[in-house]
Design a protein around this motif. Structure first.
Motif, PDB file in Angstrom:
ATOM      1  N   ARG A 108      56.165  25.935  60.477  1.00 22.64           N
ATOM      2  CA  ARG A 108      56.087  26.815  61.651  1.00 22.64           C
ATOM      3  C   ARG A 108      57.028  27.999  61.512  1.00 22.64           C
ATOM      4  O   ARG A 108      56.660  29.147  61.788  1.00 22.64           O
ATOM      5  CB  ARG A 108      56.434  26.030  62.915  1.00 22.64           C
ATOM      6  N   ILE A 109      58.268  27.735  61.093  1.00 22.79           N
ATOM      7  CA  ILE A 109      59.244  28.824  60.950  1.00 22.79           C
ATOM      8  C   ILE A 109      58.783  29.812  59.883  1.00 22.79           C
ATOM      9  O   ILE A 109      58.866  31.036  60.070  1.00 22.79           O
ATOM     10  CB  ILE A 109      60.636  28.251  60.605  1.00 22.79           C
ATOM     11  N   THR A 110      58.293  29.297  58.776  1.00 27.44           N
ATOM     12  CA  THR A 110      57.828  30.156  57.684  1.00 27.44           C
ATOM     13  C   THR A 110      56.663  31.022  58.128  1.00 27.44           C
ATOM     14  O   THR A 110      56.632  32.232  57.854  1.00 27.44           O
ATOM     15  CB  THR A 110      57.406  29.310  56.472  1.00 27.44           C
ATOM     16  N   TRP A 111      55.709  30.419  58.814  1.00 26.35           N
ATOM     17  CA  TRP A 111      54.535  31.168  59.268  1.00 26.35           C
ATOM     18  C   TRP A 111      54.915  32.207  60.312  1.00 26.35           C
ATOM     19  O   TRP A 111      54.397  33.322  60.321  1.00 26.35           O
ATOM     20  CB  TRP A 111      53.493  30.195  59.815  1.00 26.35           C
ATOM     21  N   MET A 112      55.853  31.872  61.197  1.00 25.77           N
ATOM     22  CA  MET A 112      56.316  32.836  62.198  1.00 25.77           C
ATOM     23  C   MET A 112      57.012  34.022  61.519  1.00 25.77           C
ATOM     24  O   MET A 112      56.797  35.182  61.894  1.00 25.77           O
ATOM     25  CB  MET A 112      57.270  32.148  63.175  1.00 25.77           C
ATOM     26  N   LEU A 113      57.829  33.729  60.511  1.00 27.96           N
ATOM     27  CA  LEU A 113      58.510  34.802  59.790  1.00 27.96           C
ATOM     28  C   LEU A 113      57.517  35.682  59.035  1.00 27.96           C
ATOM     29  O   LEU A 113      57.720  36.893  58.928  1.00 27.96           O
ATOM     30  CB  LEU A 113      59.539  34.211  58.822  1.00 27.96           C
ATOM     31  N   MET A 114      56.445  35.080  58.517  1.00 27.16           N
ATOM     32  CA  MET A 114      55.422  35.885  57.857  1.00 27.16           C
ATOM     33  C   MET A 114      54.785  36.851  58.844  1.00 27.16           C
ATOM     34  O   MET A 114      54.573  38.029  58.543  1.00 27.16           O
ATOM     35  CB  MET A 114      54.352  34.990  57.248  1.00 27.16           C
ATOM     36  N   HIS A 115      54.491  36.359  60.071  1.00 28.85           N
ATOM     37  CA  HIS A 115      53.901  37.209  61.094  1.00 28.85           C
ATOM     38  C   HIS A 115      54.849  38.315  61.537  1.00 28.85           C
ATOM     39  O   HIS A 115      54.412  39.332  62.074  1.00 28.85           O
ATOM     40  CB  HIS A 115      53.507  36.370  62.315  1.00 28.85           C
ATOM     41  N   LEU A 116      56.140  38.123  61.316  1.00 29.46           N
ATOM     42  CA  LEU A 116      57.120  39.146  61.671  1.00 29.46           C
ATOM     43  C   LEU A 116      57.401  40.093  60.510  1.00 29.46           C
ATOM     44  O   LEU A 116      57.386  41.318  60.670  1.00 29.46           O
ATOM     45  CB  LEU A 116      58.418  38.481  62.124  1.00 29.46           C
ATOM     46  N   CYS A 117      57.639  39.545  59.326  1.00 30.95           N
ATOM     47  CA  CYS A 117      58.085  40.370  58.199  1.00 30.95           C
ATOM     48  C   CYS A 117      57.015  41.345  57.715  1.00 30.95           C
ATOM     49  O   CYS A 117      57.341  42.478  57.341  1.00 30.95           O
ATOM     50  CB  CYS A 117      58.536  39.473  57.046  1.00 30.95           C
ATOM     51  N   LEU A 118      55.751  40.928  57.714  1.00 29.26           N
ATOM     52  CA  LEU A 118      54.692  41.824  57.246  1.00 29.26           C
ATOM     53  C   LEU A 118      54.596  43.088  58.091  1.00 29.26           C
ATOM     54  O   LEU A 118      54.781  44.204  57.577  1.00 29.26           O
ATOM     55  CB  LEU A 118      53.357  41.084  57.224  1.00 29.26           C
ATOM     56  N   PRO A 119      54.336  43.004  59.407  1.00 29.64           N
ATOM     57  CA  PRO A 119      54.237  44.236  60.200  1.00 29.64           C
ATOM     58  C   PRO A 119      55.579  44.932  60.385  1.00 29.64           C
ATOM     59  O   PRO A 119      55.621  46.174  60.465  1.00 29.64           O
ATOM     60  CB  PRO A 119      53.666  43.759  61.544  1.00 29.64           C
ATOM     61  N   ALA A 120      56.676  44.177  60.444  1.00 26.95           N
ATOM     62  CA  ALA A 120      57.982  44.812  60.643  1.00 26.95           C
ATOM     63  C   ALA A 120      58.375  45.666  59.434  1.00 26.95           C
ATOM     64  O   ALA A 120      58.902  46.772  59.586  1.00 26.95           O
ATOM     65  CB  ALA A 120      59.054  43.757  60.910  1.00 26.95           C
ATOM     66  N   SER A 121      58.116  45.169  58.229  1.00 28.36           N
ATOM     67  CA  SER A 121      58.448  45.963  57.029  1.00 28.36           C
ATOM     68  C   SER A 121      57.533  47.184  56.915  1.00 28.36           C
ATOM     69  O   SER A 121      57.955  48.252  56.461  1.00 28.36           O
ATOM     70  CB  SER A 121      58.367  45.106  55.769  1.00 28.36           C
ATOM     71  N   LEU A 122      56.269  47.039  57.360  1.00 29.58           N
ATOM     72  CA  LEU A 122      55.378  48.197  57.402  1.00 29.58           C
ATOM     73  C   LEU A 122      55.868  49.202  58.436  1.00 29.58           C
ATOM     74  O   LEU A 122      55.871  50.424  58.189  1.00 29.58           O
ATOM     75  CB  LEU A 122      53.954  47.751  57.737  1.00 29.58           C
ATOM     76  N   LEU A 123      56.310  48.715  59.597  1.00 26.59           N
ATOM     77  CA  LEU A 123      56.845  49.582  60.650  1.00 26.59           C
ATOM     78  C   LEU A 123      58.071  50.347  60.160  1.00 26.59           C
ATOM     79  O   LEU A 123      58.175  51.564  60.354  1.00 26.59           O
ATOM     80  CB  LEU A 123      57.199  48.735  61.876  1.00 26.59           C
TER      81      LEU A 123
END
Length: 315
Positions: A156-171
């Motif tokens: 769960r933590i890994t998947w949540m971080l994936m949902h954050l890191c992908l768009p956040a790094s693009l942002l």
């Protein structure tokens, strides 16, 4: 219930996307199918893996986190690639920190927040992939209880971080190259680490995502929105507490004039709470418009990957 060894499943639900495309052109370019998939993201579907809910599909998390459509199922290539990615980030982080600590001001920037979260994500992704590969290759025994279940905490933590890191790094990449240091009129020439934390890190995240079968769910957009709201609040606290920056700064609207004292310098000139109205409008635009927009190209990449995966399974 007695322990039972789960055989490596022949998956069908790990590639959600409806009927397989009729041609390779249909797999790569079908706007109507992509729009239907986008709208379907916000519908309740108990047959799809869930971050916070309890559904039967959660039993199949090893397939999502440990398998790839383009890499051999029997091998450990995905695990090795994630190991390389994790090593890259873990080696570069202390070097970057040592070079730019700046008496602790390193930690005030959105770029560094996102960069540090990526260290955590790639480390956990490496661990979760190892666990997934162990199960897929039948190298461990584990108990399967029929019926809905929750994802393991680390997954769960890994998947949540994936949902954050992908768009956040693009942002971060988009805002840096358009607002902070416009690529068409750069006010500074980035060094090696400047490119790493403002672009290369996003490429690594996207490659990691495209090589796996992880799902990027638009319904979890709230994670990145909450992150953006939190950073906006921090930028205001930074201003109110007069934390300032490591070096003095100019008023972004009047370079060379109106120099702020060091303790009153904003983190980013485009988010200057001395001009509260402008800072509020900028924050609202980022949270309401830019953050959701950053999710769309990532979802489109996922949709294309799923369609190609479906086509490959039905060749």
């Amino acid at each position: 219930m007695a322990e039972q060894q789960q055989p490596a499943p022949e998956r069908k639900a790990a590639v959600p996307g409806g009927d397989p495309p009729s041609s390779w052109f249909d797999a790569f370019c079908n706007p109507a199918r992509a729009c239907r998939a986008c709208l379907g993201e916000f519908k309740s579907d108990p047959t799809r893996i869930s971050l916070l809910g309890s559904v039967e599909e959660n039993h199949e998390w090893p397939e999502y986190f440990g398998a790839s459509a383009c890499l051999a199922r029997e091998g450990n290539t995905l695990f090795r690639i994630r190991g390389v990615f994790a090593a890259f980030f873990l080696i570069h982080f202390p070097l970057h920190l040592g070079e730019r600590l700046q008496e602790g001001y390193y930690f005030i920037y959105l770029t560094q927040w996102t960069w540090m979260l990526q260290q955590v994500y790639f480390t956990l992704a490496f661990i979760v992939t190892y666990q997934a590969r162990q199960r897929l290759q039948n190298q461990v025994k584990y108990t399967v209880t029929p019926g809905p279940c929750r994802l393991p905490v680390i997954v769960r933590i890994t998947w949540m971080l994936m949902h954050l890191c992908l768009p956040a790094s693009l942002l971060v990449m988009l805002m840096y190259w358009t607002l902070v240091n416009p690529f068409w009129n750069m006010n500074t020439n980035p060094d090696y680490f400047g490119y790493i934390v403002h672009g290369v890190n996003f490429v690594f995240c996207l490659l990691d995502f495209m090589l796996s079968r992880n799902l990027f769910r638009l319904r979890y957009m709230w994670i990145t929105i909450a992150y953006a709201v939190l950073y906006t609040f921090w930028s205001w606290v930074h201003h109110a507490a007069k934390v300032g920056t490591y070096e003095p700064c100019d008023d972004v609207d009047d370079p060379g004039e109106g120099l702020y004292p060091r303790e009153e310098c904003p983190i980013y000139g485009t988010l200057d709470w001395h001009k509260a109205g402008g800072a509020f409008i900028m924050s609202a635009l980022v949270v309401v418009c830019l953050v959701p927009m950053c999710h769309i190209p990532i979802f489109c990449c996922q949709h294309t990957r799923q369609q190609v995966d479906l086509k490959l399974q039905n060749v």
